[in-house]
Design an enzyme around this catalytic site. Structure first.
Site, mmCIF file in Angstrom:
data_model
loop_
_atom_site.group_PDB
_atom_site.id
_atom_site.type_symbol
_atom_site.label_atom_id
_atom_site.label_comp_id
_atom_site.label_asym_id
_atom_site.label_seq_id
_atom_site.Cartn_x
_atom_site.Cartn_y
_atom_site.Cartn_z
ATOM 1 N N HIS A 127 -87.593 -39.501 -11.345
ATOM 2 C CA HIS A 127 -86.629 -39.781 -11.705
ATOM 3 C C HIS A 127 -85.721 -38.151 -12.512
ATOM 4 C CE1 HIS A 127 -84.884 -41.117 -15.743
ATOM 5 N NE2 HIS A 127 -84.124 -42.304 -15.497
ATOM 6 N N GLY B 128 -77.198 -42.221 -19.720
ATOM 7 C CA GLY B 128 -78.165 -42.439 -21.054
ATOM 8 C C GLY B 128 -76.510 -41.511 -21.633
ATOM 9 N N LYS C 113 -88.437 -46.404 -20.192
ATOM 10 C CA LYS C 113 -88.803 -45.083 -20.411
ATOM 11 C C LYS C 113 -90.046 -44.907 -21.668
ATOM 12 C CE LYS C 113 -83.848 -43.626 -18.847
ATOM 13 N NZ LYS C 113 -83.048 -43.300 -19.064
ATOM 14 N N ASN D 100 -85.765 -49.711 -16.718
ATOM 15 C CA ASN D 100 -86.698 -48.641 -16.884
ATOM 16 C C ASN D 100 -86.859 -48.757 -18.692
ATOM 17 O OD1 ASN D 100 -87.981 -46.087 -17.296
ATOM 18 N ND2 ASN D 100 -86.149 -45.067 -16.234
ATOM 19 N N GLU E 153 -85.801 -37.021 -15.763
ATOM 20 C CA GLU E 153 -86.114 -36.984 -17.003
ATOM 21 C C GLU E 153 -87.278 -36.470 -16.294
ATOM 22 O OE1 GLU E 153 -85.954 -40.503 -18.388
ATOM 23 O OE2 GLU E 153 -83.279 -39.992 -18.934
ATOM 24 N N GLU F 239 -78.387 -41.990 -8.890
ATOM 25 C CA GLU F 239 -78.129 -41.458 -10.625
ATOM 26 C C GLU F 239 -77.762 -40.350 -10.956
ATOM 27 O OE1 GLU F 239 -81.155 -44.621 -13.152
ATOM 28 O OE2 GLU F 239 -82.100 -42.857 -12.919
ATOM 29 N N SER G 148 -75.525 -45.566 -17.032
ATOM 30 C CA SER G 148 -74.651 -46.261 -18.340
ATOM 31 C C SER G 148 -74.448 -47.416 -17.641
ATOM 32 C CB SER G 148 -74.087 -45.601 -18.372
ATOM 33 O OG SER G 148 -74.602 -44.181 -19.356
#
Ligand code: PEP
Length: 250
Positions: free
Chosen positions: A95, A173, A11, A9, A97, A167, A213
């Site tokens: 996701h 991240g 992003k 991904n 985010e 996730e 990560s």
């Protein structure tokens, strides 16, 4: 039989020139028959070029999001048919985010999943708990609720086009990875509830990716777990050498 899958991904990173450069590295370094099915998800502006560039390779292209409506007055949004018209058949939905920064609710995600399935697209459906829920040991509860509300409404037949991605938000991240045991525990639980909702075959066939990560130095240990079928990769997907090392970690 479920597949090993690694999806990158990207992003909101990489302009056109940077995208083409990364694709060039990926193409030249990718082994002919990788150990996993490989996806990359560039930004919308780079989807067409990425698809064209990877056409003759085994790498598949995914969008990072899409709208649930067919078309209409949704300024700034992109539909399933628009993606399909440029060859993109896969979409990442849910996701963290998108959930946290763009207020995507389970209800909206359920509609997006429906639209993707109606359009015969593959869905990479993301879910996972935030740190507060993990600390309160509510992660199983949260994961179950996200799956029940976001994706368990689809038919059994639709599961051939679904990839799940666990996730944990606290590991995205942050450099903090769930331990292989923590990942395995949730993945096994997810497979169990898919089996209860649908049937054992569906549960055994669905690929469940871990994201958070994942790096070349921890991928092997995580992917070795019985119910972990690969990874959804953020930061490490931006460097061809790292991404391909992860692809080759099975
Ligand atoms: C992600 O954003 O899906 C992700 C897993 O990111 P990272 O690998 O950078 O934690």
């Amino acid at each position: 039989m479920r597949k090993n899958i690694v999806a990158g991904n990207w992003k909101m990173n990489n302009d056109l020139a940077e995208t083409m450069e990364l694709l060039g590295h990926l193409k030249s370094q990718l082994v002919k028959e990788p150990d996993a099915e490989v996806y990359v998800a560039p930004s919308f502006t780079n989807l067409y070029n990425t698809f064209q560039c990877l056409k003759e390779t085994p790498v598949k292209v995914a969008a990072q999001n899409m709208h649930y409506a067919k078309n209409g007055a949704y300024t700034g949004e992109v539909s399933a048919s628009m993606l399909k018209s440029i060859g993109v058949e896969t979409v990442i939905l849910g996701h963290s985010e998108r959930r946290a920064l763009f207020n995507e609710t389970d209800e909206m995600l359920a509609k997006k999943v429906t639209t993707a399935i109606e359009n015969e697209m593959t869905v990479i459906f993301c879910f996972g708990e935030v740190l507060k829920d993990r600390k309160a040991e509510k992660h199983f509860e949260v994961v179950k609720e996200q799956l029940e509300n976001g994706i368990f409404h689809v038919s059994k037949a639709a599961w051939k086009n679904i990839i799940l991605a666990y996730e944990p938000v606290w590991a995205i991240g942050t450099g903090e990875t769930a331990s292989p045991e923590q990942a395995q525990e949730v993945h096994a639980y997810v497979r169990k509830i898919v089996g209860e909702k649908y049937d054992e075959q569906t549960a055994q066939d669905v690929s469940i990716l871990y994201g958070g990560s994942v790096k070349p130095d921890n991928a092997k240990e995580i992917f070795a777990k019985k119910d972990v079928d690969g990874g959804l990769i953020g930061g490490a997907a931006l460097k061809a050498i790292d991404f391909l090392a992860i692809v080759n970690s099975f």
